[in-house]
Design an enzyme around this catalytic site. Sequence first.
Site, PDB file in Angstrom:
ATOM      1  N   HIS A  84     -12.669   3.962  10.086  1.00  0.00           N
ATOM      2  CA  HIS A  84     -11.910   2.814   9.546  1.00  0.00           C
ATOM      3  C   HIS A  84     -12.562   2.292   8.254  1.00  0.00           C
ATOM      4  O   HIS A  84     -12.993   1.134   8.185  1.00  0.00           O
ATOM      5  CB  HIS A  84     -11.814   1.703  10.593  1.00  0.00           C
ATOM      6  CG  HIS A  84     -10.700   0.736  10.324  1.00  0.00           C
ATOM      7  ND1 HIS A  84      -9.968   0.134  11.308  1.00  0.00           N
ATOM      8  CD2 HIS A  84     -10.184   0.255   9.161  1.00  0.00           C
ATOM      9  CE1 HIS A  84      -9.071  -0.675  10.775  1.00  0.00           C
ATOM     10  NE2 HIS A  84      -9.181  -0.610   9.463  1.00  0.00           N
TER      11      HIS A  84
ATOM     12  N   ILE B  93       0.845  -1.212   0.000  1.00  0.00           N
ATOM     13  CA  ILE B  93       0.000   0.000   0.000  1.00  0.00           C
ATOM     14  C   ILE B  93       0.874   1.252   0.000  1.00  0.00           C
ATOM     15  O   ILE B  93       0.562   2.238  -0.670  1.00  0.00           O
ATOM     16  CB  ILE B  93      -0.987  -0.003   1.194  1.00  0.00           C
ATOM     17  CG1 ILE B  93      -1.813  -1.288   1.198  1.00  0.00           C
ATOM     18  CG2 ILE B  93      -1.911   1.215   1.118  1.00  0.00           C
ATOM     19  CD1 ILE B  93      -2.712  -1.467   2.417  1.00  0.00           C
TER      20      ILE B  93
ATOM     21  N   ARG C 184      -2.754   1.400  11.606  1.00  0.00           N
ATOM     22  CA  ARG C 184      -3.436   0.942  12.801  1.00  0.00           C
ATOM     23  C   ARG C 184      -3.315   2.035  13.847  1.00  0.00           C
ATOM     24  O   ARG C 184      -2.282   2.715  13.926  1.00  0.00           O
ATOM     25  CB  ARG C 184      -2.785  -0.344  13.345  1.00  0.00           C
ATOM     26  CG  ARG C 184      -3.120  -1.580  12.550  1.00  0.00           C
ATOM     27  CD  ARG C 184      -4.592  -1.974  12.710  1.00  0.00           C
ATOM     28  NE  ARG C 184      -4.941  -3.173  11.985  1.00  0.00           N
ATOM     29  CZ  ARG C 184      -5.525  -3.200  10.783  1.00  0.00           C
ATOM     30  NH1 ARG C 184      -5.840  -2.070  10.173  1.00  0.00           N
ATOM     31  NH2 ARG C 184      -5.832  -4.340  10.198  1.00  0.00           N
TER      32      ARG C 184
ATOM     33  N   GLU D  24     -10.847   1.446  18.736  1.00  0.00           N
ATOM     34  CA  GLU D  24     -12.034   1.596  17.868  1.00  0.00           C
ATOM     35  C   GLU D  24     -13.221   0.833  18.429  1.00  0.00           C
ATOM     36  O   GLU D  24     -13.022  -0.255  18.969  1.00  0.00           O
ATOM     37  CB  GLU D  24     -11.702   1.076  16.460  1.00  0.00           C
ATOM     38  CG  GLU D  24     -10.640   1.916  15.794  1.00  0.00           C
ATOM     39  CD  GLU D  24     -10.164   1.354  14.456  1.00  0.00           C
ATOM     40  OE1 GLU D  24     -10.790   0.409  13.951  1.00  0.00           O
ATOM     41  OE2 GLU D  24      -9.161   1.863  13.943  1.00  0.00           O
TER      42      GLU D  24
ATOM     43  N   ASP E 251      -7.963   7.460   9.906  1.00  0.00           N
ATOM     44  CA  ASP E 251      -8.963   6.436   9.587  1.00  0.00           C
ATOM     45  C   ASP E 251      -8.988   5.362  10.665  1.00  0.00           C
ATOM     46  O   ASP E 251      -9.874   4.522  10.680  1.00  0.00           O
ATOM     47  CB  ASP E 251      -8.625   5.792   8.232  1.00  0.00           C
ATOM     48  CG  ASP E 251      -9.669   4.772   7.795  1.00  0.00           C
ATOM     49  OD1 ASP E 251     -10.874   5.096   7.861  1.00  0.00           O
ATOM     50  OD2 ASP E 251      -9.292   3.654   7.393  1.00  0.00           O
TER      51      ASP E 251
HETATM   52  C1  8YV Z   1     -10.891  -3.622   7.006  1.00  0.00           C
HETATM   53  C2  8YV Z   1      -8.335  -3.546   7.472  1.00  0.00           C
HETATM   54  O1  8YV Z   1     -11.456  -2.471   7.468  1.00  0.00           O
HETATM   55  O2  8YV Z   1      -7.499  -4.989   5.824  1.00  0.00           O
HETATM   56  C3  8YV Z   1      -7.335  -4.492   6.935  1.00  0.00           C
HETATM   57  O3  8YV Z   1      -6.364  -4.766   7.638  1.00  0.00           O
HETATM   58  O4  8YV Z   1      -8.168  -2.998   8.488  1.00  0.00           O
HETATM   59  C4  8YV Z   1      -9.523  -3.228   6.649  1.00  0.00           C
HETATM   60  O5  8YV Z   1      -9.382  -3.563   5.341  1.00  0.00           O
HETATM   61  C5  8YV Z   1     -11.237  -4.715   7.875  1.00  0.00           C
HETATM   62  O6  8YV Z   1     -10.695  -5.929   7.488  1.00  0.00           O
HETATM   63  C6  8YV Z   1     -12.734  -4.834   7.987  1.00  0.00           C
HETATM   64  O7  8YV Z   1     -13.045  -5.778   8.876  1.00  0.00           O
END
Ligand code: 8YV
Length: 318
Positions: free
Chosen positions: A284, A160, A237, A266, A261
């Site tokens: 998120h 990413i 995170r 959370e 985000d």
């Molecule tokens: C999602 C995420 O919000 O992929 C991740 O690590 O934090 C996010 O893509 C999550 O998996 C939704 O449950």
Amino acid sequence: MNTPERPAILRVGGLSPILVNRLRERYELAALDDAADPAAFLAEQGARFVGVVTSALCGVSAEQMASLPNLRVISCFGVGVDKIAMDVARARGIAVGYTPDILNDCVADIAFALLLDVARATPEADRYVRSGQWTQQVSRFHPGRKVSGARLGIVGMGRIGKTIARRALGFEMGVRYHARHAVAEVSWGYEPSLLELARWADFLVAITAGGPETRHLIDAVVLDALGPRGFLINVSRGSVVDEDALVRALAEKKIAGAGLDVFADEPHVPQALLSMDNVVLLPHIASSTEETRLAMAQRVVDNLDLFFAEGRLISAAA
Ligand code: 8YV
């Protein structure tokens, strides 16, 4: 090991109805959330499950795994596996599937949405219009900060991080990054010192994995280095940032603003942030588009299907 025709899979945490329905078509699916007493349910029935489906937000703890003696595979909806007791999974030879790559574009898009929003103060400007202040001409809306040509520091240069760096090309931004090691296949400048990166950057974007190794990587000292003209964007995170230090830095104007985000606890967001105009807060949602979430759901199913057919995964978390 023989695989029954409809292997018993335990769902840990919430998943979309589409994914749940797809799983039900193939597997005998039970939900831990449906149990009145999840610990008692696990103690009584844990032995019948050979698979778990979960999300990156929920994961599977070491305690839960201890009650699942026949667990062979975990399929995770998401790329972050910091909530899965990976050390236990490795020790027991439990395969862990996840959904990398699929969400790179959407997370990178949200990183830029947050970056633009916090720099140009678009949510605040939207509130200014909606509250009627524009027509009342009480005061002019304050100018934002220029994004094009600015300096982007990226913390984490995984899949990413690279996608975010490519987005920055279109904005003619200078890009440098910090990671544990320089990444051979990228030409962006590597900065071994996070402090130096923060000093240099106008925008510091966190997109590194969560977990104990990166806990509070971005602390008061790094925020000080980012300085009163610098913005922090976090799409990794909540644990990566010392949230108390961030709240203090924002309140004392030690940094210019933040686009977040993710949060430490959370869905709880520190109360102090809610009244600050120089922060943009999202629940998120970085990977949350219809297209990406559908593709992630499909990968969760495909990982399980391949595991039970051939004993391997399309995408295995290390
Ligand atoms: C999602 C995420 O919000 O992929 C991740 O690590 O934090 C996010 O893509 C999550 O998996 C939704 O449950």
